[in-house]
Design an enzyme around this catalytic site. Structure first.
Site, PDB file in Angstrom:
ATOM      1  N   HIS A  60       0.820  -1.227   0.000  1.00 46.40           N
ATOM      2  CA  HIS A  60       0.000   0.000   0.000  1.00 46.40           C
ATOM      3  C   HIS A  60       0.851   1.272   0.000  1.00 46.40           C
ATOM      4  O   HIS A  60       0.316   2.372  -0.186  1.00 46.40           O
ATOM      5  CB  HIS A  60      -0.928   0.034   1.220  1.00 46.40           C
ATOM      6  CG  HIS A  60      -1.895  -1.102   1.291  1.00 46.40           C
ATOM      7  ND1 HIS A  60      -2.772  -1.391   0.260  1.00 46.40           N
ATOM      8  CD2 HIS A  60      -2.119  -2.038   2.253  1.00 46.40           C
ATOM      9  CE1 HIS A  60      -3.497  -2.456   0.601  1.00 46.40           C
ATOM     10  NE2 HIS A  60      -3.115  -2.870   1.788  1.00 46.40           N
ATOM     11  N   ASP A  83      -2.959 -10.734  -2.062  1.00 47.04           N
ATOM     12  CA  ASP A  83      -3.463 -10.227  -0.784  1.00 47.04           C
ATOM     13  C   ASP A  83      -4.946  -9.864  -0.940  1.00 47.04           C
ATOM     14  O   ASP A  83      -5.386  -9.499  -2.034  1.00 47.04           O
ATOM     15  CB  ASP A  83      -2.648  -8.990  -0.395  1.00 47.04           C
ATOM     16  CG  ASP A  83      -2.898  -8.506   1.022  1.00 47.04           C
ATOM     17  OD1 ASP A  83      -2.064  -8.786   1.901  1.00 47.04           O
ATOM     18  OD2 ASP A  83      -3.932  -7.832   1.240  1.00 47.04           O
ATOM     19  N   HIS A 115      -6.423  -7.329   0.091  1.00 45.86           N
ATOM     20  CA  HIS A 115      -6.533  -5.898  -0.206  1.00 45.86           C
ATOM     21  C   HIS A 115      -5.802  -5.589  -1.505  1.00 45.86           C
ATOM     22  O   HIS A 115      -4.750  -6.171  -1.781  1.00 45.86           O
ATOM     23  CB  HIS A 115      -5.919  -5.068   0.930  1.00 45.86           C
ATOM     24  CG  HIS A 115      -6.512  -5.359   2.275  1.00 45.86           C
ATOM     25  ND1 HIS A 115      -5.910  -6.222   3.169  1.00 45.86           N
ATOM     26  CD2 HIS A 115      -7.655  -4.919   2.849  1.00 45.86           C
ATOM     27  CE1 HIS A 115      -6.674  -6.302   4.257  1.00 45.86           C
ATOM     28  NE2 HIS A 115      -7.727  -5.521   4.099  1.00 45.86           N
ATOM     29  N   ASP A 139      -4.389 -12.833   3.868  1.00 44.89           N
ATOM     30  CA  ASP A 139      -5.609 -12.359   4.536  1.00 44.89           C
ATOM     31  C   ASP A 139      -6.880 -12.620   3.716  1.00 44.89           C
ATOM     32  O   ASP A 139      -7.965 -12.200   4.113  1.00 44.89           O
ATOM     33  CB  ASP A 139      -5.496 -10.874   4.925  1.00 44.89           C
ATOM     34  CG  ASP A 139      -4.836 -10.022   3.866  1.00 44.89           C
ATOM     35  OD1 ASP A 139      -4.604 -10.520   2.737  1.00 44.89           O
ATOM     36  OD2 ASP A 139      -4.550  -8.842   4.157  1.00 44.89           O
TER      37      ASP A 139
HETATM   38 ZN    ZN Z   1      -4.050  -7.212   3.134  1.00 38.21          ZN
END
Ligand code: ZN
Length: 305
Positions: free
Chosen positions: A121, A158, A160, A241
């Site tokens: 990120h 991931d 996200h 995740d």
């Molecule tokens: Zn994540």
């Protein structure tokens, strides 16, 4: 033989009590890999020259100035610095770069970099979502600019979206960024329409509650594009995740899904005669994180032979 790059500094990046991105994540992964026949190496500090391939000196100055001598400093809603954070982050990026060098030098077919904080990120000049340095993007730029490769694929599974990696590689035609993520979900990006400046970004949004078979079907389609790109190196943003037990996502992947996806990715790498460098990203249920990382590394080891 699969290489493992890690360092105890990963446990010295502190976050507040109750924060999901906690020091125990490093121990959960390392404990899960105990006893495996891995070539274990220390993750070195990244050189400024490699960081500067992706970010400006002003951001390094900002982080150095913000680093607290003790206690915690909050950088945004969920990103914190403690006295050990910069060393941890520098060894995370340094481990990714060293892993690239090692596999390109023929030391192994693949490598896993088990460090925290995660990286995907982080923006060019701003931390975001637990992340300080975009390790996968930095490793990709190193492979291109310092090692002279022409084509590098970065694959992110991931839960996200890897918005930081995507932003840094958006206008980089020598890279292909392929990413699956729960959608809609934080950070809000990752729609199919986000394709990069050179049609070099592929996004597979996955609906909440979808399972690993659904995710792997999406990856089968993306891996066709990855194979056609003929990457000389694959860099993975390996977040765990998407697991059904993870508190930060609503996908329903199981341990075995990470093994199956990893094997499919390694098949593409083999067909392209490319090495694989995998960097730990998220995963916040410690038991599921340990099991999933173990399944991932087991699959890397099988592919390495
Ligand atoms: Zn994540």
């Amino acid at each position: 033989m699969t290489l493992l790059f890690t360092h105890d500094a990963a446990a010295h990046h502190r976050t507040p009590p109750g924060h999901g991105e906690q020091p125990g994540r490093h121990a959960a992964v390392i404990d899960a890999l105990a006893g495996l026949a891995l070539d274990r190496r220390e993750a070195p500090l990244v050189r400024d020259a490699d960081l500067r391939l992706c970010l400006p000196q002003s951001y390094l100055d900002f982080l150095a100035e913000a680093l607290p001598a003790e206690g915690l400093r909050q950088l945004d809603e969920d990103t914190f610095l403690s006295s050990g954070s910069l060393e941890a982050a520098r060894r995370g990026a340094g481990g990714a770069v060293a892993a690239v060098d090692a596999v390109l030098d023929g030391a192994a077919a693949n490598a896993f970099v088990a460090m925290r904080p995660p990286g995907h990120h982080a923006l060019t000049d701003k931390p975001m979502g637990f992340c300080l340095f975009a390790n996968a993007a930095i490793a990709a730029k190193h492979a291109l600019d310092a090692r002279g490769l022409d084509r590098v694929a970065v694959l992110d599974f991931d839960v996200h979206h890897g918005n930081g990696t995507q932003a840094q590689l958006w206008d980089e035609a020598r890279t292909l960024f392929a990413s699956s993520q729960q959608y809609p979900h934080w950070p809000g990006t990752g729609a199919v329409e986000e394709r990069g400046a050179h049609d070099n970004v592929i996004n597979a949004p996955l609906p909440p509650e979808s399972d690993g078979a659904f995710g792997r079907a999406a990856w089968d389609a993306m891996l066709g594009r990855v194979a056609a790109f003929r990457p000389q190196l694959l860099i993975l943003s390996a977040g765990f995740d998407a697991h059904a037990d993870d508190p930060k996502g609503e996908l329903r992947w199981q341990d075995a899904d990470f093994a199956l996806l990893t094997a499919a990715i390694c098949d593409v790498a083999r067909d392209c005669d490319a090495a694989v460098v995998s960097c730990l990203e998220g995963g916040y249920n410690l038991a599921a994180l340990g099991r999933s990382a173990r399944a991932h590394v087991d699959a890397l080891m099988r592919a390495a032979g």
